[in-house]
Design an enzyme around this catalytic site. Structure first.
Site, PDB file in Angstrom:
ATOM      1  CD1 TRP A  38      -0.668  -1.604   3.670  1.00 60.38           C
ATOM      2  CD2 TRP A  38       0.912   0.573   3.298  1.00 60.38           C
ATOM      3  NE1 TRP A  38       0.725  -2.178   4.185  1.00 60.38           N
ATOM      4  CE2 TRP A  38       0.227  -0.546   4.808  1.00 60.38           C
ATOM      5  CE3 TRP A  38       1.536   1.459   3.378  1.00 60.38           C
ATOM      6  CZ2 TRP A  38       2.131  -0.578   5.871  1.00 60.38           C
ATOM      7  CZ3 TRP A  38       2.194   1.915   4.635  1.00 60.38           C
ATOM      8  CH2 TRP A  38       2.688   1.071   5.148  1.00 60.38           C
ATOM      9  CB  SER A  66       5.903  -7.760   5.449  1.00 60.02           C
ATOM     10  OG  SER A  66       4.832  -8.756   4.978  1.00 60.02           O
ATOM     11  N   GLY A 112       5.503 -12.996   2.637  1.00 59.45           N
ATOM     12  CA  GLY A 112       6.970 -13.645   1.195  1.00 59.45           C
ATOM     13  C   GLY A 112       7.215 -14.940   1.887  1.00 59.45           C
ATOM     14  CD  GLU A 152      11.915  -6.632  -6.033  1.00 59.21           C
ATOM     15  OE1 GLU A 152      13.126  -5.918  -5.112  1.00 59.21           O
ATOM     16  OE2 GLU A 152      12.236  -6.612  -6.613  1.00 59.21           O
ATOM     17  CB  CYS A 167      10.684  -1.095   1.093  1.00 60.87           C
ATOM     18  SG  CYS A 167      11.140  -1.176  -1.163  1.00 60.87           S
ATOM     19  CD  GLU A 219       9.821  -3.101   6.471  1.00 66.35           C
ATOM     20  OE1 GLU A 219       9.379  -4.215   6.190  1.00 66.35           O
ATOM     21  OE2 GLU A 219      10.544  -2.266   5.720  1.00 66.35           O
ATOM     22  CD1 TRP A 236      13.173  -2.592  -5.359  1.00 63.46           C
ATOM     23  CD2 TRP A 236      14.638  -0.284  -5.455  1.00 63.46           C
ATOM     24  NE1 TRP A 236      13.064  -1.627  -4.115  1.00 63.46           N
ATOM     25  CE2 TRP A 236      13.784  -0.609  -3.916  1.00 63.46           C
ATOM     26  CE3 TRP A 236      14.811   0.474  -5.899  1.00 63.46           C
ATOM     27  CZ2 TRP A 236      13.500   0.223  -3.366  1.00 63.46           C
ATOM     28  CZ3 TRP A 236      15.147   1.471  -4.703  1.00 63.46           C
ATOM     29  CH2 TRP A 236      14.295   1.594  -3.206  1.00 63.46           C
TER      30      TRP A 236
HETATM   31  P1  NAP Z   1       2.242  -7.106   3.610  1.00 61.59           P
HETATM   32  O1  NAP Z   1       1.098  -7.270   4.626  1.00 61.59           O
HETATM   33  O2  NAP Z   1       3.136  -8.022   3.334  1.00 61.59           O
HETATM   34  O3  NAP Z   1       1.324  -6.940   2.488  1.00 61.59           O
HETATM   35  C1  NAP Z   1       1.492  -7.541   0.821  1.00 61.59           C
HETATM   36  C2  NAP Z   1       0.771  -7.134  -0.253  1.00 61.59           C
HETATM   37  O4  NAP Z   1       0.481  -8.956   0.276  1.00 61.59           O
HETATM   38  C3  NAP Z   1      -0.928  -7.141   0.095  1.00 61.59           C
HETATM   39  O5  NAP Z   1      -1.711  -6.973  -0.971  1.00 61.59           O
HETATM   40  C4  NAP Z   1      -1.615  -8.080   1.240  1.00 61.59           C
HETATM   41  O6  NAP Z   1      -2.908  -7.553   0.743  1.00 61.59           O
HETATM   42  C5  NAP Z   1      -0.571  -9.489   0.356  1.00 61.59           C
HETATM   43  N1  NAP Z   1      -1.261 -10.868   1.861  1.00 61.59           N
HETATM   44  C6  NAP Z   1      -1.248 -10.933   2.845  1.00 61.59           C
HETATM   45  N2  NAP Z   1      -0.882 -12.218   2.964  1.00 61.59           N
HETATM   46  C7  NAP Z   1      -1.616 -12.842   2.272  1.00 61.59           C
HETATM   47  C8  NAP Z   1      -0.816 -14.324   2.171  1.00 61.59           C
HETATM   48  N3  NAP Z   1      -1.057 -14.925   2.996  1.00 61.59           N
HETATM   49  N4  NAP Z   1      -1.058 -14.583   0.916  1.00 61.59           N
HETATM   50  C9  NAP Z   1      -1.013 -13.955  -0.680  1.00 61.59           C
HETATM   51  N5  NAP Z   1      -1.060 -12.690  -0.642  1.00 61.59           N
HETATM   52  C10 NAP Z   1      -1.168 -11.833   0.866  1.00 61.59           C
HETATM   53  O7  NAP Z   1       2.380  -5.562   3.434  1.00 61.59           O
HETATM   54  P2  NAP Z   1       2.139  -4.556   3.729  1.00 61.59           P
HETATM   55  O8  NAP Z   1       1.836  -4.274   5.114  1.00 61.59           O
HETATM   56  O9  NAP Z   1       1.061  -3.602   2.559  1.00 61.59           O
HETATM   57  O10 NAP Z   1       3.370  -3.410   2.831  1.00 61.59           O
HETATM   58  C11 NAP Z   1       4.682  -3.029   4.508  1.00 61.59           C
HETATM   59  C12 NAP Z   1       5.782  -4.342   3.241  1.00 61.59           C
HETATM   60  O11 NAP Z   1       6.172  -4.130   2.271  1.00 61.59           O
HETATM   61  C13 NAP Z   1       6.752  -3.739   3.973  1.00 61.59           C
HETATM   62  O12 NAP Z   1       7.310  -4.919   4.683  1.00 61.59           O
HETATM   63  C14 NAP Z   1       7.967  -2.751   2.736  1.00 61.59           C
HETATM   64  O13 NAP Z   1       9.497  -2.592   3.290  1.00 61.59           O
HETATM   65  C15 NAP Z   1       7.170  -3.997   2.024  1.00 61.59           C
HETATM   66  N6  NAP Z   1       7.352  -3.565   0.328  1.00 61.59           N
HETATM   67  C16 NAP Z   1       8.534  -3.801   0.250  1.00 61.59           C
HETATM   68  C17 NAP Z   1       9.185  -2.702  -1.350  1.00 61.59           C
HETATM   69  C18 NAP Z   1      10.394  -3.383  -1.971  1.00 61.59           C
HETATM   70  O14 NAP Z   1      10.361  -2.925  -3.007  1.00 61.59           O
HETATM   71  N7  NAP Z   1      11.181  -3.583  -1.153  1.00 61.59           N
HETATM   72  C19 NAP Z   1       8.081  -2.561  -1.555  1.00 61.59           C
HETATM   73  C20 NAP Z   1       7.407  -1.829  -0.989  1.00 61.59           C
HETATM   74  C21 NAP Z   1       6.374  -2.651   0.328  1.00 61.59           C
HETATM   75  P3  NAP Z   1      -4.071  -7.084   1.924  1.00 61.59           P
HETATM   76  O15 NAP Z   1      -3.283  -5.865   2.178  1.00 61.59           O
HETATM   77  O16 NAP Z   1      -4.868  -7.274   1.004  1.00 61.59           O
HETATM   78  O17 NAP Z   1      -4.331  -8.165   3.227  1.00 61.59           O
END
Ligand code: NAP
Ligand code: MG
Length: 486
Positions: A150, A228, A232, A249, A283, A381, A447
């Site tokens: 998000w 996250s 992942g 990522e 991130c 994080e 990236w």
């Molecule tokens: P998240 O909780 O891991 O969610 C990411 C996506 O995965 C969302 O669309 C989420 O859906 C979905 N998801 C959740 N549980 C799942 C499952 N069991 N199976 C499949 N998909 C699932 O992360 P976030 O809170 O949105 O974002 C923050 C994280 O993203 C941070 O750790 C950040 O470092 C990382 N990030 C990394 C980069 C990069 O390029 N390396 C860039 C941006 C962010 P819902 O949200 O709809 O539940």
């Protein structure tokens, strides 16, 4: 309040179960829209549409030029509608409007870049020792399931869709539940631009069940995930059953390293920009600020003073430099780390909810000094505006502390000494290293992370590679039988 529909097989549809997800403006906590809450049956429909489009639709015989032109059309629509899109993005995720405007241009640039790259995907002639012509061909991986976070909603959608489509894949994109609005705003444009139905599907829903169903469905050939490390790991395990290709990522705890000879003003700016841009929901945030002992107290004093002057405000106000966090959940999480930090280290700035706002998920930009790298605020994080400042004595200490983390997404080093800068660049185990800057990101450059920050690379030619298979073709030029059994 507007109800948006999602894109499946070229049509804008509601979820079959009829459920909706409320979308909040995090600065007012008001519901501003509702989006379909897709379940496994909706995801299955989208995957089947993408499967059919890939296996037998007109997309399968599309030329690289045609795919490139379609991507240019999407880029142009984004540029034409950038002001409206930026406003939607800013309201949806709380980021300052000025930052959202940059994001829209970056998203358009990404579609342009891969529009151009569609015609530059080249095969290879292999010099095999025989009377033969040996080729390697690059072919699309197939149906790509794409799951995004998000913090940069439309940018993340562009990073996923553009290279996949240029490669000839078909896509099912699942935006984050908190920030689906810009992706749904552009959903109708794909059909209008001329993409055949089923090539692009955008399915909104919760991580479980919608994201999980995308990973589990046997019809997806690849999962591209940004989010996250925790999620992942789940995705990697669930993709194992049918050996899907996976790119991840994930998060980071990136070190921003300051040596005493760095330009002091630039360093102060760079430390704050590195960790506080986009409310710290980045991130690659430079959330561990490593400072050489001889400038340490002056440095802490200067970043503390400047952090206190950062202007928080409504995301749509052009003077705002920091908006609210994206959601109540993220707010609670960051507040928890602010309180934890007060027990683990010395608070110098912020540390609380931003009390000037009666509503909204605002927290103060927060700095902890004298942080031990083994403490939780230095290891985990936080994904919010919370910096951990750590002193160091010598270059080797800086490198040791920088690498003492499970993550390896990014790092930065600030110094005027070219020998030292390049030694640190080589020694740091991270996928992105900046020298005398932190955060600029370009579609032309790779990236992605080392270690638990994931694997695979987005952007540049690396980004399209992740959507391509390699096929070896051997063409025999001998017209005689082999004669092996004669
Ligand atoms: P998240 O909780 O891991 O969610 C990411 C996506 O995965 C969302 O669309 C989420 O859906 C979905 N998801 C959740 N549980 C799942 C499952 N069991 N199976 C499949 N998909 C699932 O992360 P976030 O809170 O949105 O974002 C923050 C994280 O993203 C941070 O750790 C950040 O470092 C990382 N990030 C990394 C980069 C990069 O390029 N390396 C860039 C941006 C962010 P819902 O949200 O709809 O539940
Ligand atoms: Mg929202």
């Amino acid at each position: 309040m507007h109800r948006h529909r999602m894109l499946i097989n070229g049509e804008l549809v509601e979820a079959q179960g009829g459920a909706w997800i409320p979308v909040l403006d995090p600065s007012t906590e008001e519901i501003i829209a509702e989006v379909p809450a897709a379940g496994p049956s909706d995801v299955a429909r989208a995957v089947e549409a993408a499967r059919a489009a890939f296996d037998s639709g007109p997309w399968a015989s599309s030329t690289a030029q045609e795919r490139g032109r379609l991507l240019f059309k999407i880029a142009q629509r984004i540029r034409d509608d950038a002001a409206a899109l930026a406003e939607i993005e800013s309201r949806d995720c709380g980021k300052p409007i000025v930052e959202a405007e940059y994001d829209m241009q970056d998203a358009a640039t990404c579609f342009e870049y891969y529009g151009g790259m569609a015609t530059k995907v080249l095969g290879h002639v292999n010099p095999v020792p025989d009377n033969a012509l040996s080729l390697s061909l690059r072919e699309p991986v197939g149906v790509a399931g794409q799951i995004i976070p998000w913090n940069y909603p439309l940018v993340m959608a562009a990073w996923k869709l553009a290279p996949a489509l240029a490669a000839g894949c078909t896509c099912v994109l699942k935006p984050a539940e908190q920030t689906p609005l810009t992706a749904l705003h552009i959903a109708g444009w794909f059909e209008q631009a001329g993409f055949p139905p089923g090539v692009v599907n955008i399915v909104t829903g919760l991580g479980v069940p919608a994201g999980a169903a995308l990973v589990a469905h046997p019809g997806t050939d690849k999962i591209a995930f940004t989010g996250s490390a925790e999620v992942g790991k789940i995705i990697l395990k669930n993709a194992a059953d049918n050996i899907k290709r996976v790119t991840l990522e994930l998060g980071g705890k990136s070190p921003n390293i300051f040596f005493a000879d760095a330009d002091f003003e630039a360093a102060i700016d760079g430390a704050l920009f590195g960790v506080f841009i986009n409310q710290g929901e980045v991130c690659s945030a430079g959330s561990r600020i490593l400072v050489e002992r001889s400038i340490y107290s002056r440095f802490v004093e200067a970043i503390t003073e400047k952090a206190r002057s950062i202007r928080l405000g409504p995301p749509l106000d052009r003077a705002t430099k920091m908006g609210p966090l994206v959601s109540r959940e993220q707010y609670e999480r960051v507040r928890g780390y602010q309180e934890l930090g007060k027990k683990e280290a010395r608070l110098t700035a912020g540390g609380n909810r931003a009390s000037q706002f009666s509503r909204g998920f605002f927290v103060e930009p927060t700095i902890f000094a004298d942080v031990d790298n083994s403490s939780r605020i230095a290891r985990e994080e936080i994904f919010g505006p919370v910096a951990a400042v750590i002193p160091f004595d010598a270059e080797r200490d800086a490198v040791r502390i920088a690498n003492d983390t499970p993550y390896g997404l990014a790092a930065a080093v600030w110094t005027r000494d070219i020998f030292r800068a390049l030694r640190v660049v080589k020694a740091v185990r991270a996928g992105i290293v900046w020298v005398n800057h932190m955060q600029p990101t370009y579609v032309e450059a790779p990236w992605g992370g080392y270690k638990q920050s994931g694997f695979g690379r987005e952007l540049g030619p690396w980004g399209i590679d992740e959507y391509l298979e390699t096929k070896q073709v051997h063409i025999n030029l001998n017209e005689q039988p082999i004669g092996w059994y004669s």
